[in-house]
Design a protein around this motif. Sequence first.
Motif, short mmCIF file in Angstrom:
data_model
loop_
_atom_site.label_atom_id
_atom_site.label_comp_id
_atom_site.label_asym_id
_atom_site.label_seq_id
_atom_site.Cartn_x
_atom_site.Cartn_y
_atom_site.Cartn_z
N ALA A 114 -27.74 8.29 42.09
CA ALA A 114 -28.16 9.59 42.60
C ALA A 114 -27.00 10.53 42.35
O ALA A 114 -25.94 10.38 42.94
CB ALA A 114 -28.48 9.50 44.08
N PHE A 130 -24.70 13.21 42.90
CA PHE A 130 -24.44 14.02 44.10
C PHE A 130 -23.39 15.07 43.78
O PHE A 130 -22.30 14.75 43.30
CB PHE A 130 -23.94 13.10 45.22
N PHE A 190 -15.60 9.41 34.69
CA PHE A 190 -15.35 8.43 35.75
C PHE A 190 -16.51 7.44 35.94
O PHE A 190 -16.31 6.23 35.95
CB PHE A 190 -15.06 9.15 37.07
N GLY A 191 -17.72 7.99 36.07
CA GLY A 191 -18.88 7.14 36.35
C GLY A 191 -19.16 6.14 35.24
O GLY A 191 -19.74 5.08 35.48
N ASN A 200 -16.54 4.98 33.17
CA ASN A 200 -15.38 4.10 33.13
C ASN A 200 -15.40 3.01 34.20
O ASN A 200 -14.78 1.98 34.02
CB ASN A 200 -14.09 4.92 33.27
N VAL A 201 -16.08 3.25 35.31
CA VAL A 201 -16.08 2.24 36.37
C VAL A 201 -17.19 1.22 36.19
O VAL A 201 -17.31 0.29 36.99
CB VAL A 201 -16.19 2.87 37.79
N ARG A 202 -17.98 1.35 35.16
CA ARG A 202 -19.05 0.36 34.94
C ARG A 202 -18.47 -1.00 34.54
O ARG A 202 -17.39 -1.06 33.94
CB ARG A 202 -19.98 0.84 33.83
N ARG A 243 -20.13 15.79 35.89
CA ARG A 243 -19.73 14.46 36.35
C ARG A 243 -20.93 13.70 36.93
O ARG A 243 -21.11 12.51 36.68
CB ARG A 243 -18.62 14.59 37.39
N ALA A 244 -21.75 14.43 37.69
CA ALA A 244 -22.93 13.80 38.28
C ALA A 244 -23.96 13.44 37.20
O ALA A 244 -24.64 12.42 37.30
CB ALA A 244 -23.54 14.71 39.33
N ILE A 294 -23.69 9.94 34.71
CA ILE A 294 -24.18 8.60 35.04
C ILE A 294 -25.67 8.47 34.76
O ILE A 294 -26.29 7.49 35.17
CB ILE A 294 -23.88 8.23 36.51
N THR A 332 -20.80 7.33 44.85
CA THR A 332 -22.08 7.75 44.29
C THR A 332 -22.06 7.64 42.77
O THR A 332 -23.10 7.52 42.14
CB THR A 332 -22.45 9.20 44.67
N LEU A 333 -20.86 7.66 42.17
CA LEU A 333 -20.76 7.53 40.72
C LEU A 333 -20.72 6.07 40.28
O LEU A 333 -20.59 5.79 39.09
CB LEU A 333 -19.52 8.26 40.21
N GLY A 334 -20.80 5.15 41.25
CA GLY A 334 -20.93 3.74 40.89
C GLY A 334 -19.67 2.91 41.05
O GLY A 334 -19.63 1.76 40.62
N ALA A 335 -18.61 3.46 41.67
CA ALA A 335 -17.36 2.71 41.79
C ALA A 335 -17.46 1.68 42.91
O ALA A 335 -18.09 1.92 43.94
CB ALA A 335 -16.20 3.66 42.06
N GLN A 371 -12.31 -0.22 43.10
CA GLN A 371 -12.15 0.88 42.14
C GLN A 371 -11.90 2.20 42.86
O GLN A 371 -11.10 3.02 42.40
CB GLN A 371 -13.39 1.00 41.26
N ARG A 373 -8.45 3.79 41.88
CA ARG A 373 -8.56 4.93 40.96
C ARG A 373 -8.59 6.28 41.65
O ARG A 373 -8.34 7.31 41.02
CB ARG A 373 -9.85 4.80 40.12
#
Lengths: 245, 286
Positions: free
Chosen positions: A76, A78, A97-98, A100-102, A149-150, A153, B182-185, B189, B193
Amino acid sequence: MSLVIDSVRKRFGAYPALEGVSMSAPQGAFVALLGPSGSGKTTLLRILGGLEIPDAGEVRFADLNWLAVPTRERRAGFVFQHYALFRHMTVAGNIAFGLNVRARRTRPAKAEIDRRVEELLHLVQLEGYGKRYPSQLSGGQRQRVALARALAIEPRMLLLDEPFGALDAKVRKELRAWLRALHVRLGLTTIFVTHDQDEAFAMADLVAVMHAGKIEQYGTPADVKRAPRTAFVEEFVGGAGGTAG
Amino acid sequence: MSAARRRLRGPVEESPAARLLLIAVTIGFVGLFLLAPLANVFASALSEGRAMAFAAIGDPDALSANRLTLIVAAIAVPLNAIFGVSAAWAITKHDFPGKSILVSLIDLPFSVSPVISGLVYVLMFGLQGWLGPFLRAHDIKIIFALPGIVLATMFVTFPFVARELIPLMSDQGRTEEEAAVTLGASGWQVFSRVTLPNIKWGLLYGVLLCNARAMGEFGAVSVVSGHIRGLTNTMPLHVEVLYNDYQFVGAFAVASLLAMLAIVTLVLKTFLEWRYADEIAAQHRH
């Protein structure tokens, strides 16, 4: 792929933030949660984003029991009222960011991430700004970075908390039209919170007027304006209509 | 016109005389109470020539005291840094019952005399203490040994990192962490980060202060150490022992090592602030 919110309740200690809120929106709708501060609109948005857990009620989205999906898996997008950009990262770092953290097996290659960042910078009209830090940007630019950024993802819905709250009137008007056009282009179900009736009526397909933890009226801007259902809606909406003529 | 304008002052600016007085008072105090004693330490150390000073520093007991001080700091500082980060994280990013009590408890070592904190450990782990019989039965030495010195040092330097981070982190709020989730961290992380990079300067500053105090601590360590030369004497204790033996040059020579440590701490801090000024400013301006 529609959104259904059913009898959602939330208390903070003794304070009832939401007292049984129900509404539904078709896939791709642009919905405004309109109300004065303390009406529960931000709480409802945060519940959809997974940042608050309701005490009771159900949310279904895209045939999922949405409340059972962990926050980090909801996708979602945000956008926070004060953007909440990562201050120690560049604009490009924020947007990436979203991705890279996958986990490694679902993470795109570095070149692919760079390409996506460029694409998103283009989309939010900030080409060439990738290497700057958030502190070097204006409010309107930060707002667009937060949106990029939102979007990075590939969100399933877009949640905007007072997206233009901290901007001056001129920038706000420009961004309004731009965001509306972007919504049409992306087709994402978008919920945004605002206390500004002009903004809600100018942008949204559907407006939910909230007051004291309840939805007083829910409908198209035209319907809400033409036939306010309660005294509160009449007064709150009429304030704008009255001055406009 | 321009001369007249030059004489105009800003609303909060004082007259030139008052300004001079303020600056003179400040420099006077700094000189009298900070710089003069510091210079005196080095002057006394070198009063009988450089050879004497170096001999005192090269003495086996002095070397052993140096080594012990470094070992104690190497154990106490990282542990307190880890504790400080987790305490500040728990307190500022989560809500739980008893939070305010925990915050006051962290300050306890600041309000208790270091001698008392040393005595507490003697009462707990000493031969006549609560755990004395158990420790004796298992041949574990804590008091008058390294573990006791480390414990006392940790107790005294416990609040430095946490105290530095709590206001910083509560000021920064939780929204960046929320955005990251919300971005999946994942939780780790988010911490590595987002949270950690945002507090790195405060953390470094807290660690520097913690280290300076850990190496300089006298009172608490004095109680638990037992003053065994070449074995349980840290640098500050060694200075006292030498001084009481009328070995003034030796005492001041070792003291200048401690003073240099303080200067290095200060220089390091200033260098970091200068080198990363942009980044620090960016963090504060945001």
